[in-house]
Design a protein around this motif. Structure first.
Motif, PDB file in Angstrom:
ATOM      1  N   PHE A  97       0.818  -1.203   0.000  1.00 14.18           N
ATOM      2  CA  PHE A  97       0.000   0.000   0.000  1.00 14.18           C
ATOM      3  C   PHE A  97       0.857   1.261   0.000  1.00 14.18           C
ATOM      4  CE2 PHE A  97      -3.050  -3.154   1.150  1.00 14.18           C
ATOM      5  CZ  PHE A  97      -4.278  -2.677   0.703  1.00 14.18           C
ATOM      6  N   GLY A  98       2.075   1.144  -0.535  1.00 21.47           N
ATOM      7  CA  GLY A  98       2.931   2.304  -0.694  1.00 21.47           C
ATOM      8  C   GLY A  98       3.699   2.718   0.532  1.00 21.47           C
ATOM      9  N   GLY A  99       3.717   1.870   1.563  1.00 22.82           N
ATOM     10  CA  GLY A  99       4.420   2.198   2.795  1.00 22.82           C
ATOM     11  C   GLY A  99       5.726   1.454   2.940  1.00 22.82           C
ATOM     12  N   ASP A 100       6.235   1.399   4.158  1.00 20.94           N
ATOM     13  CA  ASP A 100       7.512   0.726   4.398  1.00 20.94           C
ATOM     14  C   ASP A 100       7.600   0.364   5.876  1.00 20.94           C
ATOM     15  OD1 ASP A 100       9.928  -0.403   3.875  1.00 20.94           O
ATOM     16  OD2 ASP A 100      10.902   1.442   3.208  1.00 20.94           O
ATOM     17  N   ALA A 101       8.636  -0.390   6.215  1.00 15.23           N
ATOM     18  CA  ALA A 101       8.937  -0.715   7.605  1.00 15.23           C
ATOM     19  C   ALA A 101      10.008   0.240   8.105  1.00 15.23           C
ATOM     20  CB  ALA A 101       9.419  -2.160   7.716  1.00 15.23           C
ATOM     21  N   ALA A 102       9.877   0.688   9.334  1.00 16.21           N
ATOM     22  CA  ALA A 102      10.849   1.610   9.909  1.00 16.21           C
ATOM     23  C   ALA A 102      12.210   0.947  10.038  1.00 16.21           C
ATOM     24  CB  ALA A 102      10.364   2.087  11.276  1.00 16.21           C
ATOM     25  N   ALA A 103      13.244   1.778  10.114  1.00 14.98           N
ATOM     26  CA  ALA A 103      14.604   1.253  10.193  1.00 14.98           C
ATOM     27  C   ALA A 103      14.817   0.410  11.443  1.00 14.98           C
ATOM     28  CB  ALA A 103      15.607   2.407  10.159  1.00 14.98           C
ATOM     29  N   ASP A 104      14.069   0.720  12.503  1.00 12.30           N
ATOM     30  CA  ASP A 104      14.261  -0.021  13.747  1.00 12.30           C
ATOM     31  C   ASP A 104      13.318  -1.223  13.867  1.00 12.30           C
ATOM     32  OD1 ASP A 104      11.881   1.321  14.027  1.00 12.30           O
ATOM     33  OD2 ASP A 104      12.288   2.070  16.051  1.00 12.30           O
ATOM     34  N   ALA A 105      12.630  -1.559  12.781  1.00 11.13           N
ATOM     35  CA  ALA A 105      11.709  -2.697  12.828  1.00 11.13           C
ATOM     36  C   ALA A 105      12.488  -3.977  13.070  1.00 11.13           C
ATOM     37  CB  ALA A 105      10.919  -2.792  11.528  1.00 11.13           C
ATOM     38  N   ALA A 106      12.007  -4.764  14.020  1.00  6.70           N
ATOM     39  CA  ALA A 106      12.697  -6.011  14.361  1.00  6.70           C
ATOM     40  C   ALA A 106      12.430  -7.069  13.312  1.00  6.70           C
ATOM     41  CB  ALA A 106      12.231  -6.496  15.734  1.00  6.70           C
ATOM     42  N   ALA A 107      13.407  -7.909  13.069  1.00  7.88           N
ATOM     43  CA  ALA A 107      13.253  -9.015  12.126  1.00  7.88           C
ATOM     44  C   ALA A 107      13.179 -10.323  12.898  1.00  7.88           C
ATOM     45  CB  ALA A 107      14.423  -9.040  11.143  1.00  7.88           C
ATOM     46  N   GLY A 108      12.657 -11.328  12.238  1.00 13.36           N
ATOM     47  CA  GLY A 108      12.650 -12.655  12.833  1.00 13.36           C
ATOM     48  C   GLY A 108      11.643 -12.847  13.943  1.00 13.36           C
ATOM     49  N   ILE A 109      10.474 -12.172  13.876  1.00 13.87           N
ATOM     50  CA  ILE A 109       9.404 -12.403  14.852  1.00 13.87           C
ATOM     51  C   ILE A 109       8.591 -13.588  14.354  1.00 13.87           C
ATOM     52  CG2 ILE A 109       7.443 -11.401  16.066  1.00 13.87           C
ATOM     53  CD1 ILE A 109       8.603  -8.662  15.573  1.00 13.87           C
ATOM     54  N   VAL A 110       9.037 -14.765  14.715  1.00 10.60           N
ATOM     55  CA  VAL A 110       8.446 -16.000  14.182  1.00 10.60           C
ATOM     56  C   VAL A 110       7.531 -16.625  15.223  1.00 10.60           C
ATOM     57  CG1 VAL A 110       8.929 -18.288  13.227  1.00 10.60           C
ATOM     58  CG2 VAL A 110      10.461 -16.364  12.720  1.00 10.60           C
ATOM     59  N   MET A 111       6.330 -17.013  14.784  1.00 11.48           N
ATOM     60  CA  MET A 111       5.367 -17.637  15.687  1.00 11.48           C
ATOM     61  C   MET A 111       4.363 -18.435  14.857  1.00 11.48           C
ATOM     62  SD  MET A 111       2.999 -14.349  16.655  1.00 11.48           S
ATOM     63  CE  MET A 111       4.445 -13.457  17.211  1.00 11.48           C
ATOM     64  N   PRO A 112       3.652 -19.370  15.468  1.00  8.88           N
ATOM     65  CA  PRO A 112       2.584 -20.073  14.744  1.00  8.88           C
ATOM     66  C   PRO A 112       1.456 -19.093  14.430  1.00  8.88           C
ATOM     67  CG  PRO A 112       3.222 -21.259  16.745  1.00  8.88           C
ATOM     68  CD  PRO A 112       3.833 -19.905  16.829  1.00  8.88           C
ATOM     69  N   ALA A 113       1.075 -19.006  13.177  1.00 11.03           N
ATOM     70  CA  ALA A 113       0.060 -18.027  12.788  1.00 11.03           C
ATOM     71  C   ALA A 113      -0.672 -18.496  11.544  1.00 11.03           C
ATOM     72  CB  ALA A 113       0.707 -16.663  12.535  1.00 11.03           C
ATOM     73  N   GLU A 114      -1.853 -17.920  11.327  1.00 10.80           N
ATOM     74  CA  GLU A 114      -2.650 -18.200  10.136  1.00 10.80           C
ATOM     75  C   GLU A 114      -2.463 -17.032   9.177  1.00 10.80           C
ATOM     76  OE1 GLU A 114      -5.254 -19.079   7.193  1.00 10.80           O
ATOM     77  OE2 GLU A 114      -5.505 -17.230   8.333  1.00 10.80           O
ATOM     78  N   ARG A 115      -1.820 -17.289   8.054  1.00  8.53           N
ATOM     79  CA  ARG A 115      -1.362 -16.238   7.162  1.00  8.53           C
ATOM     80  C   ARG A 115      -2.496 -15.343   6.649  1.00  8.53           C
ATOM     81  NH1 ARG A 115       2.987 -15.306   3.718  1.00  8.53           N
ATOM     82  NH2 ARG A 115       3.959 -17.248   4.380  1.00  8.53           N
ATOM     83  N   CYS A 116      -3.538 -15.935   6.069  1.00  2.28           N
ATOM     84  CA  CYS A 116      -4.559 -15.133   5.385  1.00  2.28           C
ATOM     85  C   CYS A 116      -5.293 -14.200   6.336  1.00  2.28           C
ATOM     86  CB  CYS A 116      -5.545 -16.056   4.667  1.00  2.28           C
ATOM     87  SG  CYS A 116      -4.829 -16.935   3.265  1.00  2.28           S
ATOM     88  N   SER A 117      -5.635 -14.698   7.524  1.00  2.00           N
ATOM     89  CA  SER A 117      -6.366 -13.844   8.459  1.00  2.00           C
ATOM     90  C   SER A 117      -5.500 -12.684   8.936  1.00  2.00           C
ATOM     91  CB  SER A 117      -6.874 -14.667   9.647  1.00  2.00           C
ATOM     92  OG  SER A 117      -5.802 -15.197  10.399  1.00  2.00           O
ATOM     93  N   LEU A 118      -4.206 -12.929   9.152  1.00  2.00           N
ATOM     94  CA  LEU A 118      -3.319 -11.845   9.564  1.00  2.00           C
ATOM     95  C   LEU A 118      -3.155 -10.810   8.459  1.00  2.00           C
ATOM     96  CD1 LEU A 118      -0.397 -13.448  11.618  1.00  2.00           C
ATOM     97  CD2 LEU A 118      -2.044 -11.740  12.398  1.00  2.00           C
ATOM     98  N   GLU A 119      -2.986 -11.272   7.229  1.00  2.00           N
ATOM     99  CA  GLU A 119      -2.857 -10.325   6.116  1.00  2.00           C
ATOM    100  C   GLU A 119      -4.103  -9.444   6.015  1.00  2.00           C
ATOM    101  OE1 GLU A 119      -0.025 -12.374   2.775  1.00  2.00           O
ATOM    102  OE2 GLU A 119      -1.967 -13.335   3.138  1.00  2.00           O
ATOM    103  N   ALA A 120      -5.278 -10.067   6.113  1.00  2.00           N
ATOM    104  CA  ALA A 120      -6.519  -9.293   6.050  1.00  2.00           C
ATOM    105  C   ALA A 120      -6.600  -8.302   7.204  1.00  2.00           C
ATOM    106  CB  ALA A 120      -7.727 -10.235   6.069  1.00  2.00           C
ATOM    107  N   ALA A 121      -6.176  -8.728   8.413  1.00  2.00           N
ATOM    108  CA  ALA A 121      -6.217  -7.842   9.574  1.00  2.00           C
ATOM    109  C   ALA A 121      -5.301  -6.635   9.377  1.00  2.00           C
ATOM    110  CB  ALA A 121      -5.818  -8.606  10.834  1.00  2.00           C
ATOM    111  N   PHE A 122      -4.136  -6.838   8.775  1.00  2.00           N
ATOM    112  CA  PHE A 122      -3.231  -5.712   8.522  1.00  2.00           C
ATOM    113  C   PHE A 122      -3.852  -4.738   7.510  1.00  2.00           C
ATOM    114  CE2 PHE A 122       0.358  -8.917   9.524  1.00  2.00           C
ATOM    115  CZ  PHE A 122       0.261  -8.637  10.872  1.00  2.00           C
ATOM    116  N   VAL A 123      -4.561  -5.272   6.525  1.00  2.00           N
ATOM    117  CA  VAL A 123      -5.248  -4.393   5.568  1.00  2.00           C
ATOM    118  C   VAL A 123      -6.348  -3.604   6.281  1.00  2.00           C
ATOM    119  CG1 VAL A 123      -6.653  -4.286   3.466  1.00  2.00           C
ATOM    120  CG2 VAL A 123      -4.750  -5.901   3.603  1.00  2.00           C
TER     121      VAL A 123
END
Length: 209
Positions: A97-123
């Motif tokens: 959507f034309g945005g970005d992640a901040a320079a201090d955004a942490a990487a490697g936040i791994v957890m059990p998750a359901e991909r489609c529902s999370l993507e929709a929630a972020f939208v």
């Protein structure tokens, strides 16, 4: 990617709308069924009344069944959980959507998750901030993702930078539905959602890493 995310958003909202409608109608249907059953037991000598009450019970039961079928037909986000980098997933949605992640955004936040529902929630979160509401998926202000970890939780904060439009009227029915759908996703993952005036924060537990 944007087309896929828009489709997920639509399916998520349809599922949430069906759940809410079913929830609102099940209680009065249960009351109707209970009253009809009580009156039937009190009218054993009135065959005609008993038959009418039985029809009421049958109709209420049929409507309850149809509600359950509608909810099942529109189910969304109940796929298998996978170990996902939710920070990277959120960043991909924000960048779409034309945005970005901040320079201090942490990487490697791994957890059990359901991909489609999370993507929709972020939208949904982006829409609640007024992003992508002009019909082409993007807008003047730029969404920005911050991520971090604290107290056993991952924090994913979606905000906007640049010229701020007027606050979106979150009392609108469609935006209330989006907020509820996003909150449900966070809760389904064991976390929570916080809506601020210019940001949406997802808190997701890191347990199980």
């Amino acid at each position: 990617m944007l087309e896929r995310l828009t489709d997920l958003e639509r399916r998520s909202l349809l599922a949430e709308q069906a759940r809410q409608q079913a929830h609102r109608l099940r209680t009065p249907l249960s009351v109707i069924d209970l009253i009809a059953e009580t009156l039937q037991s009190e009218s054993r000598n009135d065959t005609r009344l008993a038959e009418r009450l039985a029809r009421i019970q049958t109709a209420a039961g049929s409507l309850a069944t149809e509600l359950s079928e509608t909810v099942n037909a529109t189910r969304f986000g109940d796929g298998p959980r996978q170990r996902l980098d939710v920070g990277a997933l959120a960043a991909t949605v924000v960048r779409s959507f034309g945005g970005d992640a901040a320079a201090d955004a942490a990487a490697g936040i791994v957890m059990p998750a359901e991909r489609c529902s999370l993507e929709a929630a972020f939208v949904h979160a982006l829409r609640l901030l007024g992003v992508g509401t002009d019909g082409n998926g993007v807008c003047a202000q730029r969404p920005l993702l911050h991520t971090g970890q604290r107290d056993g939780e991952a924090w994913l904060v979606i905000g906007v930078t640049g010229a701020q439009p007027p606050d979106p009227p979150r009392e609108r029915a469609d935006l209330r539905l989006m907020a509820k759908a996003a909150e449900r996703v966070a809760q389904d993952h064991g976390g929570g959602l916080a809506l601020g005036p210019d940001s949406v924060t997802f808190r997701l537990p890191l347990a199980g890493q």
